[in-house]
Motif scaffolding. Sequence first.
Motif, PDB file in Angstrom:
ATOM      1  N   ASN A   1      33.741 -26.981  -8.697  1.00  0.00           N
ATOM      2  CA  ASN A   1      34.301 -27.187  -7.359  1.00  0.00           C
ATOM      3  C   ASN A   1      33.211 -27.385  -6.317  1.00  0.00           C
ATOM      4  O   ASN A   1      33.287 -26.869  -5.204  1.00  0.00           O
ATOM      5  N   CYS A   2      32.175 -28.099  -6.708  1.00  0.00           N
ATOM      6  CA  CYS A   2      31.082 -28.377  -5.773  1.00  0.00           C
ATOM      7  C   CYS A   2      31.279 -29.768  -5.178  1.00  0.00           C
ATOM      8  O   CYS A   2      31.206 -30.765  -5.914  1.00  0.00           O
ATOM      9  N   PRO A   3      31.538 -29.859  -3.882  1.00  0.00           N
ATOM     10  CA  PRO A   3      31.645 -31.184  -3.266  1.00  0.00           C
ATOM     11  C   PRO A   3      30.325 -31.930  -3.417  1.00  0.00           C
ATOM     12  O   PRO A   3      29.266 -31.361  -3.136  1.00  0.00           O
ATOM     13  N   LEU A   4      30.408 -33.161  -3.868  1.00  0.00           N
ATOM     14  CA  LEU A   4      29.187 -33.910  -4.187  1.00  0.00           C
ATOM     15  C   LEU A   4      29.150 -35.228  -3.425  1.00  0.00           C
ATOM     16  O   LEU A   4      30.133 -35.963  -3.389  1.00  0.00           O
ATOM     17  N   THR A   5      28.016 -35.512  -2.841  1.00  0.00           N
ATOM     18  CA  THR A   5      27.818 -36.803  -2.185  1.00  0.00           C
ATOM     19  C   THR A   5      26.692 -37.537  -2.892  1.00  0.00           C
ATOM     20  O   THR A   5      25.579 -37.012  -2.984  1.00  0.00           O
ATOM     21  N   HIS A   6      27.001 -38.715  -3.422  1.00  0.00           N
ATOM     22  CA  HIS A   6      25.951 -39.567  -3.977  1.00  0.00           C
ATOM     23  C   HIS A   6      25.455 -40.477  -2.854  1.00  0.00           C
ATOM     24  O   HIS A   6      26.257 -41.158  -2.206  1.00  0.00           O
ATOM     25  N   VAL A   7      24.180 -40.486  -2.657  1.00  0.00           N
ATOM     26  CA  VAL A   7      23.617 -41.332  -1.604  1.00  0.00           C
ATOM     27  C   VAL A   7      23.128 -42.636  -2.231  1.00  0.00           C
ATOM     28  O   VAL A   7      22.352 -42.611  -3.189  1.00  0.00           O
ATOM     29  N   SER A   8      23.605 -43.759  -1.703  1.00  0.00           N
ATOM     30  CA  SER A   8      23.180 -45.056  -2.233  1.00  0.00           C
ATOM     31  C   SER A   8      22.182 -45.711  -1.298  1.00  0.00           C
ATOM     32  O   SER A   8      22.234 -45.516  -0.077  1.00  0.00           O
ATOM     33  N   LEU A   9      21.321 -46.512  -1.880  1.00  0.00           N
ATOM     34  CA  LEU A   9      20.287 -47.175  -1.073  1.00  0.00           C
ATOM     35  C   LEU A   9      20.756 -48.542  -0.611  1.00  0.00           C
ATOM     36  O   LEU A   9      21.495 -49.211  -1.333  1.00  0.00           O
ATOM     37  N   PRO A  10      20.316 -48.960   0.558  1.00  0.00           N
ATOM     38  CA  PRO A  10      20.562 -50.345   0.934  1.00  0.00           C
ATOM     39  C   PRO A  10      19.801 -51.267  -0.021  1.00  0.00           C
ATOM     40  O   PRO A  10      18.754 -50.871  -0.548  1.00  0.00           O
TER      41      PRO A  10
ATOM     42  N   ALA B   1      24.708 -52.165   2.321  1.00  0.00           N
ATOM     43  CA  ALA B   1      24.179 -51.401   3.444  1.00  0.00           C
ATOM     44  C   ALA B   1      24.117 -49.946   3.013  1.00  0.00           C
ATOM     45  O   ALA B   1      24.750 -49.549   2.043  1.00  0.00           O
ATOM     46  N   ARG B   2      23.357 -49.181   3.758  1.00  0.00           N
ATOM     47  CA  ARG B   2      23.214 -47.788   3.382  1.00  0.00           C
ATOM     48  C   ARG B   2      24.571 -47.105   3.490  1.00  0.00           C
ATOM     49  O   ARG B   2      25.250 -47.184   4.498  1.00  0.00           O
ATOM     50  N   ASP B   3      24.989 -46.478   2.411  1.00  0.00           N
ATOM     51  CA  ASP B   3      26.267 -45.806   2.459  1.00  0.00           C
ATOM     52  C   ASP B   3      26.173 -44.490   1.700  1.00  0.00           C
ATOM     53  O   ASP B   3      25.348 -44.314   0.827  1.00  0.00           O
ATOM     54  N   GLU B   4      27.032 -43.575   2.046  1.00  0.00           N
ATOM     55  CA  GLU B   4      27.130 -42.326   1.312  1.00  0.00           C
ATOM     56  C   GLU B   4      28.411 -42.400   0.509  1.00  0.00           C
ATOM     57  O   GLU B   4      29.500 -42.458   1.060  1.00  0.00           O
ATOM     58  N   LYS B   5      28.246 -42.425  -0.803  1.00  0.00           N
ATOM     59  CA  LYS B   5      29.422 -42.606  -1.645  1.00  0.00           C
ATOM     60  C   LYS B   5      29.768 -41.278  -2.300  1.00  0.00           C
ATOM     61  O   LYS B   5      29.031 -40.792  -3.139  1.00  0.00           O
ATOM     62  N   ASP B   6      30.881 -40.729  -1.907  1.00  0.00           N
ATOM     63  CA  ASP B   6      31.299 -39.499  -2.562  1.00  0.00           C
ATOM     64  C   ASP B   6      31.702 -39.810  -3.989  1.00  0.00           C
ATOM     65  O   ASP B   6      32.196 -40.882  -4.285  1.00  0.00           O
ATOM     66  N   SER B   7      31.482 -38.860  -4.877  1.00  0.00           N
ATOM     67  CA  SER B   7      31.802 -39.069  -6.283  1.00  0.00           C
ATOM     68  C   SER B   7      33.300 -39.221  -6.449  1.00  0.00           C
ATOM     69  O   SER B   7      34.090 -38.816  -5.600  1.00  0.00           O
ATOM     70  N   SER B   8      33.668 -39.815  -7.580  1.00  0.00           N
ATOM     71  CA  SER B   8      35.084 -40.053  -7.809  1.00  0.00           C
ATOM     72  C   SER B   8      35.878 -38.748  -7.877  1.00  0.00           C
ATOM     73  O   SER B   8      37.059 -38.715  -7.638  1.00  0.00           O
ATOM     74  N   GLN B   9      35.178 -37.671  -8.230  1.00  0.00           N
ATOM     75  CA  GLN B   9      35.885 -36.402  -8.368  1.00  0.00           C
ATOM     76  C   GLN B   9      36.123 -35.740  -7.013  1.00  0.00           C
ATOM     77  O   GLN B   9      36.922 -34.842  -6.900  1.00  0.00           O
ATOM     78  N   THR B  10      35.366 -36.131  -6.036  1.00  0.00           N
ATOM     79  CA  THR B  10      35.569 -35.526  -4.730  1.00  0.00           C
ATOM     80  C   THR B  10      36.334 -36.503  -3.849  1.00  0.00           C
ATOM     81  O   THR B  10      36.314 -37.702  -4.066  1.00  0.00           O
ATOM     82  N   THR B  11      37.017 -35.994  -2.886  1.00  0.00           N
ATOM     83  CA  THR B  11      37.819 -36.859  -2.044  1.00  0.00           C
ATOM     84  C   THR B  11      37.197 -36.970  -0.666  1.00  0.00           C
ATOM     85  O   THR B  11      36.261 -36.256  -0.338  1.00  0.00           O
ATOM     86  N   SER B  12      37.731 -37.867   0.087  1.00  0.00           N
ATOM     87  CA  SER B  12      37.192 -38.038   1.434  1.00  0.00           C
ATOM     88  C   SER B  12      37.434 -36.795   2.281  1.00  0.00           C
ATOM     89  O   SER B  12      36.803 -36.595   3.300  1.00  0.00           O
ATOM     90  N   ASP B  13      38.365 -35.952   1.823  1.00  0.00           N
ATOM     91  CA  ASP B  13      38.615 -34.709   2.555  1.00  0.00           C
ATOM     92  C   ASP B  13      37.379 -33.831   2.609  1.00  0.00           C
ATOM     93  O   ASP B  13      37.210 -33.029   3.506  1.00  0.00           O
ATOM     94  N   ASP B  14      36.527 -34.015   1.604  1.00  0.00           N
ATOM     95  CA  ASP B  14      35.326 -33.187   1.564  1.00  0.00           C
ATOM     96  C   ASP B  14      34.521 -33.308   2.839  1.00  0.00           C
ATOM     97  O   ASP B  14      33.925 -32.367   3.322  1.00  0.00           O
ATOM     98  N   VAL B  15      34.487 -34.503   3.350  1.00  0.00           N
ATOM     99  CA  VAL B  15      33.698 -34.743   4.553  1.00  0.00           C
ATOM    100  C   VAL B  15      34.306 -34.007   5.738  1.00  0.00           C
ATOM    101  O   VAL B  15      33.611 -33.387   6.529  1.00  0.00           O
ATOM    102  N   ASP B  16      35.638 -34.024   5.786  1.00  0.00           N
ATOM    103  CA  ASP B  16      36.295 -33.438   6.947  1.00  0.00           C
ATOM    104  C   ASP B  16      36.397 -31.920   6.870  1.00  0.00           C
ATOM    105  O   ASP B  16      36.556 -31.272   7.875  1.00  0.00           O
ATOM    106  N   ARG B  17      36.291 -31.399   5.632  1.00  0.00           N
ATOM    107  CA  ARG B  17      36.452 -29.965   5.482  1.00  0.00           C
ATOM    108  C   ARG B  17      35.418 -29.193   6.287  1.00  0.00           C
ATOM    109  O   ARG B  17      35.562 -28.019   6.538  1.00  0.00           O
TER     110      ARG B  17
END
Lengths: 381, 451
Positions: free
Chosen positions: B183-192, B406-422
């Motif tokens: 249950n660890c919210p994960l953010t994968h950071v992608s490079l431009p 472009a530079r984007d922060e891609k949350d993993s498929s297992q985490t939802t966009s709610d993670d950001v708002d939590r």
Amino acid sequence: MLVASLIVLLGLAYSVVAVQFADVRLSGVVVVPMTAVYVLYEFSMFPLAVFGVAVAYATILALRRWTLLFGRSLLIAGIVAGALVPVAAISLLSAVNPTGPVHVAFVGSILPGVAAYNYSREDRTQRRRDVLASLAGIASLLAVGYMLVNPTTGSLIGTNTPAILVGEHSAVAGARDVAVPTYRYDPALPHWIGTLGLLLGIGVTEGIYARWGVRLTGMAALPLVALFTLQYPAALATYVAGIAIVFALLSVVAHATLVYGRVLLSLGIAIGIVLALGIGAVGPALPGFVLLFLGLLTGVGGYNVHRVPPAERRAALTISGAVFVWFLAGFWAVASNPAVGPTIPVLVVGGLVTVLGLRELVVLEESRPADLGGLRGGVDS
Amino acid sequence: MSRLVETATRRLRSLLGRGSRHRDRLEDVEITIVVSGVRGKSSATRYLYEAFERRGYDVLAKITGNHPKCLRDGEQHPIDREGSVTLYENERELREHGTPEVLILENQAISDYTNWVFNRYFADPDVVLFTNVRQDHRDTLGRDRTAIAQALARSVPEGTRVISGEQDERIRSVLSGELNRRNCPLTHVSLPDSRESIPGAEVVYAVDALIHRVEGEPIGGRVLEGYLEEMDVEWTQLPQGRVFNAASVNDVESTEAIRRSLARQNAPVIEPVVYLRRDRRARSDAFVSYLDALAEDGAIERAHVVGENTDPFARKADFPVVENEPDADADRVLDEALEGGRPVVLMGNTVAGFMRDVETAIEERVAARQQIEHGPAAGDVGSDDAGPDPIDLDDIDASTAGGGSARDEKDSSQTTSDDVDRRQDGDRPGGERGIAKRPRPAGPTFDDTDD
């Protein structure tokens, strides 16, 4: 087993002090104390142990020179090479003296390899210090053991717990004119099958760790406990209860003190040995060496459960249970007169444990990434 | 005797309370960040320290490695180490430096167990930053990248936020799977796309993403560009040819990132010089597989190996290997490597007399070249002003394509966009566990400094 336990506890304390204050690792936590106990029990174990370490060390050096093997592959190679010497020699001894230290081979045989592997990882100066400190530790413990085993202690403590070093089969007891009657260990299997099972157990344990990253309760523990259980069903209950207690106590200690690693392992083994002593005093009748080994394996097992992250603990325990059942069944199939038979309750529990373990393995296998073929040598394909 | 007993009792009492006192100190820290992963941890720790300090926080950062130190109030405090390095120094340093608002710890552990112990008992992080997952410490951490990713992910305490700079989708999926089970919210950071060729850029962008998430504003601007410039690589021009010393990065994936970047500078085929250490067998094994793959791709034709235990390396290699003793003459080896006309990349291990001699030899040759071209008051060491124009290297580099435009922060498929708002809706005031956004203290802000 009071004297043997005391020697193990002193040896563990020595290893903790040595690593904490002198940065000397003594070739592994249990190598020094267990070697001292073996030698006191059977004097010929000393040259065997030295020769076993030398053979294992030479094997590791050769592999390092000719191959790029590293890490646990080298450790296993060292264990196998080091085990050949004591196992072969004890086969010979057991032919001459059938009541002798046959069962010592099962645990003792892995120690030369462990010691040699640990030595091979150090630089020359550190290795020299380590070897000298190990020999000094063994010599001191032998002296302590020799002094403690005498007719007075034999009559005072000889029957409180199952005798090992003051028992009638012990070399030091013979030399000190002490001979307390004790349980005789009658292996249900030829010892070479037991040793083969032990090496197979190491292979299975390492294979599971390599593929799924899950540590079982011990490298050699599961076949050994299966072997003991075959003759003494109480061994299993002792092992399971011991692991639970050691794990709980180690968790409390780690939480309170932040202690980890070798010190925690030493403490775990010490707790396991004390528990075994308690069982020896008031519990079911088990031979002294079996109890001592169970204490040792319990300590290592409790520590191993503690070192597994919480999310993997269920998998570690259930797979350990399943592997134990496989070994028990395997040994039972070739045993001459096992104490455990395939009764309905045994089959039901064994089957259930196997199913649970297999289910965990299936889950772990399914969660492995499907295709990693592209990760060749660090270059994307 | 009584004094001895008294001292022993006092020490035992102190030991027994050490865990709870350390946890109390950690509780007082507003945000604890652990920098984990394989390569670039010290740099990431420093970047995080600078970013938080620039914004007026009271920050304590602990950097490990060859020169362990703590950073506090703009000062460096070297860490005294005697004998074996242990995790206990984390407790000691926090005790000695006092509780900061932001604590940044570089994870010094090199085994699965000590990684877990570090996180569980010594750090109790609110956020974990994975710089990347590469093949190092294979004998203790895992035999391959999957096992290493698994070990790193499994060391993260339940529910902890993780930000990862790892770019490989396959390794990302391992991290996602393991962290999702915790249950660890994960953010994968992608490079431009434009930054994919910079080795170590993932470290900079992961730091940037972490600062953005915790503080609300990314680092951005010139500071970010400065960090990326630090990471960028270019050939060193010698009179006999070009050379680059990549030995300090140690692992094959980082070496490959550097090679790809250098390959874009007109170097499709290189001449590797690998230094091997007896006590780094896993690394030797990784490099022989790596160079096999390069040979298969036509990116090398042969390799020079120097050091201890070169025989098994040469035996295992599927490409021609020129073996040299550990005390080989650095100038001779360099000359031999350069004589084929291909640019030379030094790799493997850096801590060795031979490697220091090579460094010296390169410096002397650079100085000689500058003297020939510009006279004694020559320009920058290491500049490649005489280098040829870049060529298109799609034939060997096709696999590097990919990633967002472009530079984007891609949350993993297992985490939802709610993670950001939590972060705003979590149990703790102001945010989710450990990412409690505090009012920015008075003092210089990031933008003030940057502009």
